[in-house]
Design a protein around this motif. Structure first.
Motif, mmCIF file in Angstrom:
data_model
loop_
_atom_site.group_PDB
_atom_site.id
_atom_site.type_symbol
_atom_site.label_atom_id
_atom_site.label_comp_id
_atom_site.label_asym_id
_atom_site.label_seq_id
_atom_site.Cartn_x
_atom_site.Cartn_y
_atom_site.Cartn_z
ATOM 1 N N LYS A 106 -29.148 -27.411 -24.946
ATOM 2 C CA LYS A 106 -30.365 -26.635 -25.135
ATOM 3 C C LYS A 106 -31.367 -27.444 -25.951
ATOM 4 C CE LYS A 106 -32.099 -22.212 -26.905
ATOM 5 N NZ LYS A 106 -31.752 -20.919 -27.555
ATOM 6 N N VAL A 107 -32.629 -27.455 -25.505
ATOM 7 C CA VAL A 107 -33.650 -28.273 -26.166
ATOM 8 C C VAL A 107 -34.917 -27.458 -26.392
ATOM 9 C CG1 VAL A 107 -32.778 -30.441 -25.180
ATOM 10 C CG2 VAL A 107 -34.554 -29.140 -23.961
ATOM 11 N N GLN A 108 -35.743 -27.945 -27.331
ATOM 12 C CA GLN A 108 -37.083 -27.417 -27.552
ATOM 13 C C GLN A 108 -38.071 -28.523 -27.169
ATOM 14 O OE1 GLN A 108 -38.164 -24.398 -28.568
ATOM 15 N NE2 GLN A 108 -36.070 -23.581 -28.653
ATOM 16 N N ILE A 109 -38.951 -28.240 -26.207
ATOM 17 C CA ILE A 109 -39.943 -29.231 -25.775
ATOM 18 C C ILE A 109 -41.310 -28.712 -26.193
ATOM 19 C CG2 ILE A 109 -40.863 -30.555 -23.837
ATOM 20 C CD1 ILE A 109 -38.241 -30.066 -22.352
ATOM 21 N N ARG A 110 -41.782 -29.224 -27.340
ATOM 22 C CA ARG A 110 -43.025 -28.720 -27.921
ATOM 23 C C ARG A 110 -44.258 -29.436 -27.396
ATOM 24 N NH1 ARG A 110 -39.116 -29.047 -31.873
ATOM 25 N NH2 ARG A 110 -39.729 -31.230 -32.208
ATOM 26 N N ASN A 111 -44.077 -30.650 -26.875
ATOM 27 C CA ASN A 111 -45.205 -31.451 -26.400
ATOM 28 C C ASN A 111 -44.672 -32.555 -25.491
ATOM 29 O OD1 ASN A 111 -44.397 -33.721 -28.127
ATOM 30 N ND2 ASN A 111 -45.115 -32.419 -29.818
ATOM 31 N N PRO A 112 -45.551 -33.284 -24.803
ATOM 32 C CA PRO A 112 -45.082 -34.357 -23.900
ATOM 33 C C PRO A 112 -44.293 -35.457 -24.605
ATOM 34 C CG PRO A 112 -47.321 -33.731 -23.317
ATOM 35 C CD PRO A 112 -46.999 -33.017 -24.601
ATOM 36 N N ASN A 113 -44.544 -35.684 -25.886
ATOM 37 C CA ASN A 113 -43.751 -36.689 -26.601
ATOM 38 C C ASN A 113 -42.284 -36.273 -26.678
ATOM 39 O OD1 ASN A 113 -45.880 -38.444 -27.069
ATOM 40 N ND2 ASN A 113 -46.463 -37.450 -28.993
ATOM 41 N N ASP A 114 -42.043 -34.969 -26.910
ATOM 42 C CA ASP A 114 -40.665 -34.474 -26.888
ATOM 43 C C ASP A 114 -40.047 -34.681 -25.508
ATOM 44 O OD1 ASP A 114 -40.864 -33.671 -29.504
ATOM 45 O OD2 ASP A 114 -41.123 -31.533 -29.063
ATOM 46 N N ALA A 115 -40.836 -34.412 -24.458
ATOM 47 C CA ALA A 115 -40.334 -34.604 -23.092
ATOM 48 C C ALA A 115 -39.974 -36.067 -22.846
ATOM 49 C CB ALA A 115 -41.372 -34.126 -22.081
ATOM 50 N N ASN A 116 -40.848 -36.971 -23.270
ATOM 51 C CA ASN A 116 -40.569 -38.403 -23.094
ATOM 52 C C ASN A 116 -39.297 -38.809 -23.824
ATOM 53 O OD1 ASN A 116 -42.824 -38.948 -21.480
ATOM 54 N ND2 ASN A 116 -44.147 -39.316 -23.243
ATOM 55 N N ASP A 117 -39.107 -38.278 -25.038
ATOM 56 C CA ASP A 117 -37.899 -38.601 -25.810
ATOM 57 C C ASP A 117 -36.638 -38.119 -25.115
ATOM 58 O OD1 ASP A 117 -39.492 -39.769 -27.729
ATOM 59 O OD2 ASP A 117 -39.497 -38.019 -29.066
ATOM 60 N N LEU A 118 -36.766 -37.065 -24.306
ATOM 61 C CA LEU A 118 -35.620 -36.524 -23.566
ATOM 62 C C LEU A 118 -35.462 -37.166 -22.188
ATOM 63 C CD1 LEU A 118 -36.191 -32.777 -24.499
ATOM 64 C CD2 LEU A 118 -34.195 -34.156 -25.164
ATOM 65 N N GLY A 119 -36.312 -38.155 -21.895
ATOM 66 C CA GLY A 119 -36.213 -38.844 -20.609
ATOM 67 C C GLY A 119 -36.902 -38.128 -19.471
ATOM 68 N N ILE A 120 -37.901 -37.284 -19.782
ATOM 69 C CA ILE A 120 -38.641 -36.539 -18.759
ATOM 70 C C ILE A 120 -40.034 -37.149 -18.625
ATOM 71 C CG2 ILE A 120 -39.556 -34.289 -18.059
ATOM 72 C CD1 ILE A 120 -37.400 -33.019 -19.877
ATOM 73 N N GLY A 121 -40.414 -37.515 -17.413
ATOM 74 C CA GLY A 121 -41.747 -38.048 -17.150
ATOM 75 C C GLY A 121 -42.414 -37.271 -16.036
ATOM 76 N N MET A 122 -43.764 -37.251 -16.036
ATOM 77 C CA MET A 122 -44.491 -36.467 -15.039
ATOM 78 C C MET A 122 -45.647 -37.274 -14.477
ATOM 79 S SD MET A 122 -45.971 -32.579 -15.444
ATOM 80 C CE MET A 122 -46.692 -31.689 -14.045
ATOM 81 N N VAL A 123 -45.749 -37.301 -13.153
ATOM 82 C CA VAL A 123 -46.892 -37.882 -12.450
ATOM 83 C C VAL A 123 -47.769 -36.717 -12.002
ATOM 84 C CG1 VAL A 123 -47.672 -39.246 -10.486
ATOM 85 C CG2 VAL A 123 -45.574 -39.885 -11.683
ATOM 86 N N HIS A 124 -48.948 -36.608 -12.602
ATOM 87 C CA HIS A 124 -49.819 -35.469 -12.341
ATOM 88 C C HIS A 124 -50.589 -35.656 -11.034
ATOM 89 C CE1 HIS A 124 -49.241 -33.952 -16.484
ATOM 90 N NE2 HIS A 124 -49.147 -35.239 -16.769
ATOM 91 N N GLN A 125 -51.049 -34.524 -10.474
ATOM 92 C CA GLN A 125 -51.818 -34.569 -9.230
ATOM 93 C C GLN A 125 -53.094 -35.386 -9.414
ATOM 94 O OE1 GLN A 125 -52.744 -30.720 -7.620
ATOM 95 N NE2 GLN A 125 -53.870 -31.532 -5.883
ATOM 96 N N HIS A 126 -53.774 -35.193 -10.541
ATOM 97 C CA HIS A 126 -54.940 -35.999 -10.878
ATOM 98 C C HIS A 126 -54.493 -37.018 -11.920
ATOM 99 C CE1 HIS A 126 -57.477 -33.331 -8.564
ATOM 100 N NE2 HIS A 126 -56.999 -32.299 -9.220
#
Length: 508
Positions: free
Chosen positions: A67-87
């Motif tokens: 279980k994790v808390q993802i407060r911002n994209p930096n938290d996501a990056n630290d967890l190995g999550i990346g996102m390619v946005h439509q724009h």
């Protein structure tokens, strides 16, 4: 089966709308998991919660079982999550390498050091067959390669969970094929991929499983190999969808648009990219311009609509020479335009939807009287278009255009331009970013406009759309007319030869 991501009972509300309503999504390690739904179904919102752009109002997220808390994209990056946005989120004047390391710069005594970063970028590019030059400036590379830069950005940060938001919306057919191969390579390397889309054929090409959302709720999660396109479409829109629109043979009338020896100069490429184009569009027909992106289609439309001056040739609309008229004057003389870049040329993003729906005629009755806007009439007009074109909003006519999804922005523009009653409709990628239900609706509206006697000029990079809508097809290659074809008497393979320059019509 071990899961890389578990989003359990996620709820996210905005004023006036529940974007995600108790949604559960589980993504296995090493799979490509498609997230399918109409515009406004909650797909991007759900992934924005996973990436830390929004905070969920309820539910929990687990990454690799924890279980994790993802407060911002930096938290996501630290967890190995990346996102390619439509724009894409790129700085055009920076190089590829500068964009990739932005926020992760290596410095010594206050100076940037790029040698190690460039070497790593080159290795990642080779490993995943991305073929990106780290020294190139982003403004000088194609949209497809810009997307590869976004992919490299998240791989550079060691992401193992990759989110792609409508990744094919701005790509050519060739670039889409290349992206599908890249996604498969990433999955083969053990990456887990969430692929947000509304395109059923792309899901069938690469996805292992698909979760369908509708009106903010999860409908079902199914194996792609055991589910038909009709089943997926019905889950997505809640009804049977007609993929092939019935279209009566056209009954062309007089010429509405006539183009003679037209050349258009590109200040970016510093040369004429449209060269001696000749063609016409008659009332009651649809002429589709086909071709590989970058062969002058954008500049052709800029020249026709007044966004760019022409360097030679003539343009007539209903027999009147409009070559030297500005955008407003052409609009008042019968030209409607659905632009390629909806955010730059189609909308004022910080205006409410109501003002955007009267951008070209706010100064005319019934929207203006004695110098004052007639807000009631503008509101009534906007509400009618919202209903007619199924434009999904959070606050109706008061919704800021910026806050609307890309697909709903597109529907708003198309509805506005068709509704104006002009004799010529020019539309570039009219269904880009739309789901199957909306595409069916838009295609019907375009055909209805033709049947009402309008001349319709479509620029599309989707050959399925070209063959579905067109009464005639004009192929552009290197800024010139490579040939005009009857869709009933040609094939995609034949057109491909003209699109690539392998063949050229003697009549062109």
């Amino acid at each position: 089966m071990e899961h890389a991501i578990e989003m359990l009972n996620i709820t996210k509300e905005f004023p006036g709308i529940k974007a995600n309503d108790d949604i559960t999504l589980k993504v296995r390690k090493g799979e490509i998991h498609a997230l399918l739904g109409e515009n406004g179904a909650g797909k991007t919102t759900l992934m924005s919660v996973l990436f830390g752009l929004y905070q969920a109002d309820g539910g929990e997220i687990r990454v690799n079982g924890q279980k994790v808390q993802i407060r911002n994209p930096n938290d996501a990056n630290d967890l190995g999550i990346g996102m390619v946005h439509q724009h894409f989120k790129l700085v055009n004047r920076f190089t590829v390498a500068e964009n990739i390391v932005l926020g992760e710069e290596d410095t010594k005594r206050g100076f940037m050091r790029y040698d190690a970063a460039i070497k790593r970028i080159e290795n990642l590019s080779k490993q995943y067959n991305l073929n990106v030059d780290p020294h190139a400036r982003v403004q000088d590379i194609s949209v497809g390669h810009q997307q590869r830069v976004e992919i490299l950005k998240i791989l550079y940060r060691d992401a193992n969970i990759l989110i792609f938001d409508e990744p094919t919306a701005a790509l050519t057919p060739q670039e889409i094929d290349e992206l599908m191969d890249i996604l498969q390579n990433l999955a083969n390397e053990g990456k887990s991929i969430v692929f947000i889309t509304h395109k059923l054929e792309e899901i069938r090409r690469v996805a292992d499983r698909v979760t369908v959302l509708r009106d903010g709720k999860r409908v079902d999660t199914v194996e792609v190999s055991t589910t038909t396109n009709n089943d997926l479409a019905k889950m997505m829109v809640g009804r049977d969808v007609v993929f092939d629109i019935d279209k009566e043979p056209s009954k062309p009338k007089d010429e509405v648009l006539q183009v003679e020896d037209l050349s258009v100069y590109s200040p970016i490429r510093k040369k004429n990219v449209v060269k001696n184009m000749n063609f016409n569009v008659r009332g009651g027909e649809i002429l589709c311009v086909a071709g590989i992106e970058g062969n002058g289609q954008t500049e052709l439309v800029y020249g026709l609509t007044g966004l760019n001056p022409v360097s030679a040739g003539k343009i007539w609309v209903n027999g009147e020479d409009v070559t030297d008229l500005d955008i407003r004057e052409r609009s008042l003389r019968g030209v409607s335009h659905v632009p390629e870049d909806r955010q730059r040329h189609g909308l004022v993003l910080d205006f409410p939807l109501s003002y955007n729906m009267v951008l070209q005629n706010y100064f005319q009755s019934p929207f203006q009287q004695k110098g004052f806007l007639q807000e009631h009439n503008i509101l009534e007009h906007t509400n009618r278009l919202i209903d007619t074109y199924d434009i999904r909003t959070s606050s109706g006519a008061a919704t800021l255009a910026r806050s609307m999804s890309g697909g709903n922005q597109q529907k708003a523009i198309l509805g506005r331009e068709i509704d104006r009653g002009n004799s010529l409709l020019i539309a570039v990628q009219p269904t880009r970013g739309l789901d199957v239900g909306a595409i069916e609706s838009i295609h019907k509206q375009i055909i209805a406009a033709r049947d009402a006697g309008k001349a319709v000029l479509i620029v599309s990079y989707d050959l399925n759309e070209v063959f579905m809508l067109s009464d005639r097809i004009l192929v552009m290659y290197e800024g010139q007319n490579a040939g005009v074809f009857d869709p009933q008497e040609t094939t995609e393979s034949e057109l491909g030869l003209y699109m690539s320059g392998s063949k050229r019509s003697e009549d062109a």
